[in-house]
Design a protein around this motif. Structure first.
Motif, short mmCIF file in Angstrom:
data_model
loop_
_atom_site.label_atom_id
_atom_site.label_comp_id
_atom_site.label_asym_id
_atom_site.label_seq_id
_atom_site.Cartn_x
_atom_site.Cartn_y
_atom_site.Cartn_z
N TYR B 149 23.65 8.67 -13.91
CA TYR B 149 23.60 9.38 -12.84
C TYR B 149 22.82 8.54 -11.73
N PHE B 150 21.75 8.00 -12.20
CA PHE B 150 20.61 7.61 -11.33
C PHE B 150 21.39 6.21 -10.83
N ASN B 151 21.86 5.35 -11.81
CA ASN B 151 22.45 3.94 -11.64
C ASN B 151 23.78 4.41 -10.75
N ALA B 152 24.50 5.28 -10.97
CA ALA B 152 25.72 5.52 -10.11
C ALA B 152 25.35 5.45 -8.76
N TYR B 153 24.38 6.54 -8.40
CA TYR B 153 23.90 6.93 -7.13
C TYR B 153 23.53 5.53 -6.51
N MET B 154 22.60 5.12 -7.12
CA MET B 154 21.82 3.72 -6.49
C MET B 154 22.76 2.63 -6.19
N VAL B 155 23.87 2.52 -7.09
CA VAL B 155 24.91 1.73 -6.81
C VAL B 155 25.65 2.04 -5.72
N GLU B 156 26.25 3.39 -5.63
CA GLU B 156 27.09 3.88 -4.53
C GLU B 156 26.18 3.61 -3.34
N PHE B 157 24.82 3.90 -3.13
CA PHE B 157 24.16 3.86 -1.77
C PHE B 157 23.81 2.41 -1.59
N GLY B 158 24.24 1.74 -2.51
CA GLY B 158 24.05 0.12 -2.12
C GLY B 158 22.48 -0.28 -2.49
N PHE B 159 21.76 0.55 -3.15
CA PHE B 159 20.23 -0.09 -3.53
C PHE B 159 20.46 -1.17 -4.27
N ILE B 160 21.22 -0.96 -5.17
CA ILE B 160 21.26 -2.10 -6.56
C ILE B 160 22.68 -2.62 -6.43
N ASP B 161 22.98 -3.79 -7.20
CA ASP B 161 24.43 -4.22 -7.31
C ASP B 161 24.93 -3.82 -8.55
N ASN B 162 23.98 -3.86 -9.75
CA ASN B 162 24.38 -3.74 -11.17
C ASN B 162 23.61 -2.67 -11.68
#
Lengths: 288, 310
Positions: B149-162
């Protein structure tokens, strides 16, 4: 003067009240999120569990995960799910009842009498509040082995009798909620100590009994029982459910169902007994 | 005082003590079942632990006395122990005070709510503590692939690329352990605070209002806190116990042992030596050190809380 209690307290601002509500909602979301997740995941069909991006809420709830879980547990080995269930229910019930009786008896004399050694003993119990299972595990095992209690239910049930938290809360509650005169009056009427304890003290501390029950259930129900027990048929439910979770990604659904299944009994008990617990904790302070 | 006098007075004291004990024999009878179990499974293990900490003991051979060697090895020769100590202190220094203050602040804010919704609020905040085996949920939330979940949301909102390997990358493991530990940290102390706030008599607040307490902050400082000293002590004991004994969170989320020992704590070190390597003497020394630190910390905090409101 009574008016103040009934209406709004005059030294509270509206803006402050709104602020309080907002702060609590934000942090409440953080605390509730994993639980909301657990409830939803347990009812998600396979395609929703591995959807990208992941969704928190379930759209087409199903009980597949639960039937998977029971199927898995039943074909896993010779030991059936009902056996683990029995172990956990049995150990939790006997351990909790024994804890309430043993701890209340001790709490009563510690709360109402001053005798040589009583204060030292209670101080030791207060320090023992800080112990966790791991610190005493190794010597605990050696003691269990000496007693011949390894691989028996006794190794889980008996230590639970002396949980320091239970004695501590019960003693503090008895001290503040049972008037000495009541006990003296009963004794003048000829009641023996045992009779005073059973028919006067115990009925008065019902909230504390429920509180001890909750803490004890919480500890025993979540105990996997793997510390002193090596025979699989004597292990507890959390152990069985851990083995499901260890099956990897493919078992995410069944493992979520298992997590929810384990959470429900202690959560239900807490909801039912909440007001009693709060009443008991009111005397939980450490004085001096 | 002459020797004879001294002996006579000692004898008299012993006599009174014995009379006192005999008078209270029913008390001892009531206490006995608890005292026996408590001594056997709570006091004896600590004493046995202290005893074995001065020996080399591998269960198969009888223990051999080696003096302070275990403690010397612990401090001078065991680099992993030093990592464990560093991690444990970091976790304790963050989750202990923050968890403690958080428990009080939430209890206090919940007390400000209307009575009808207080019970629900208490349940929401206390539920993590009751629910036990919830590590699975956290390991899915912080899962290293894009389904976490955390990865998915972080990627979704553009905080991280991978996606980031939160639970196996030593750079992030400690942060995750601390966050989850905080989530679990409200515990019995929180309930004690909730209950304590209910017991402060309303007339104290009324008197405070008449005397010019203008807002909730002044009320907190001058009336609420001084009234809650004993609950604050209880909460402190709980906070110390939880924050120093962190092990389950680390083992369940980051594995045991964790990558590069990045989430290793004193208790996981103890489990490693006690349950995996069977070096009981060494493990006992670790337990003794941990216990001594917790005890001193408790004494120190109690001393500090005594001064509250004076």
């Amino acid at each position: 003067m009574k008016k103040i209690k009934a209406g709004r307290q005059p030294n509270r601002s509206r803006a402050g009240d709104v602020g309080v509500a907002i702060v609590l909602m934000i942090f409440g979301a953080f605390f509730a999120f994993p639980l909301v997740y657990a409830i939803n995941a347990a009812f998600k069909p396979l395609n929703e569990l591995f959807i990208y991006p992941p969704k928190l809420f379930v759209r087409n709830p199903t009980t597949d995960n639960f039937s998977d879980l029971f199927l898995l547990l039943n074909k896993q080995g010779v030991i059936t799910f009902t056996r683990y269930m029995f172990n956990s229910v049995f150990v939790t019930t006997v351990g909790t009842i024994g804890h309430i009786i043993v701890a209340s008896m001790a709490a009563y004399v510690l709360a109402k009498y001053r005798f040589p050694g009583s204060r030292t003993f209670f101080a030791a119990v207060t320090v023992a509040l800080m112990f966790t299972g791991y610190v005493t595990q190794i010597p605990g095992y050696l003691i269990m082995a000496k007693l011949g209690w390894t691989n028996t239910y006794l190794s889980l049930i008996i230590p639970a009798f002396a949980s320091p938290m239970g004695l501590f809360l019960m003693k503090q509650f008895m001290e503040s909620s049972i008037p000495d005169v009541l006990i003296e009056a009963a004794k003048i009427d000829g009641a023996k100590e045992g009779k005073v304890f059973i028919s006067i003290v115990m009925p008065l501390v019902k909230p504390a009994i429920l509180t001890l029950m909750i803490f004890s259930i919480q500890a025993l129900w979540n105990n996997a029982g793997t510390t002193y027990i090596y025979r699989d048929e004597l292990k507890m439910l959390p152990f069985a459910l851990q083995t499901v979770g260890a099956g990897g990604v493919a078992r995410t659904g069944a493992a979520s169902a298992a997590t929810l299944f384990l959470m429900i009994p202690p959560l239900t008990c807490f909801i039912l007994a909440q007001s009693n617990i709060v009443e008991t904790m009111a005397s939980s302070g450490i004085k001096e | 005082m002459s020797y004879a006098n001294w002996r006579a007075s000692k004898k008299r004291q012993a006599h009174f003590l014995w009379k006192d004990i005999k008078e209270h024999r029913t008390c001892y009878l009531f206490l006995a079942p608890y005292a026996i179990v408590f001594t056997l499974f709570f006091i004896a293990p600590v004493l046995v632990s202290i005893g074995y900490s001065f020996t080399y003991f591998n269960v198969l051979q009888p223990a051999r006395f080696i003096g302070f060697q275990n403690y010397i090895n612990l401090i001078l020769a065991d680099d992993i122990f030093l990592t464990a100590v560093k991690n444990t202190f970091l976790i304790a220094a963050i989750t202990g005070p923050i968890g403690y203050i958080m428990a009080f602040i939430f209890a206090w804010l919940i007390h400000e709510l209307p009575r009808s919704i207080r019970a629900i609020a208490v349940l929401v905040f206390y539920a993590p503590t009751i629910s036990g085996q919830v590590y699975l949920i956290w390991s899915i939330i912080f899962s290293g692939d894009a389904y976490g979940y955390f990865n998915a949301y972080m990627v979704e909102f553009g905080f991280i690329d991978n996606p980031i390997l939160w639970l196996t990358d030593p750079r992030y493991m400690m942060i995750i352990v601390i966050v989850v530990q905080l989530w679990l940290s409200l515990g019995a102390g929180f309930l004690s605070f909730i209950a304590g706030l209910n017991t402060i008599p309303a007339d104290q607040y009324e008197a405070g209002y008449v005397d010019g307490v203008r807002n909730r902050w002044q009320e907190l400082w001058y009336i609420t806190l001084p009234n809650m000293k004993s609950m604050l002590m209880f909460g402190a004991v709980m906070a110390i116990s939880q924050s120093f004994n962190t092990a389950d969170v680390s083992m369940n989320l980051c594995g045991f042992p964790s990558t590069d020992y990045a989430a290793h704590t004193v208790v996981t070190h103890l489990i490693d030596y006690g349950s995996t390597r069977f070096e009981m003497g060494y493990a006992s020394a670790i337990a003794t050190v941990l216990f001594a630190v917790m005890y001193l910390c408790n004494k120190f905090i109690q001393r500090a809380l005594m001064r509250l409101g004076t």
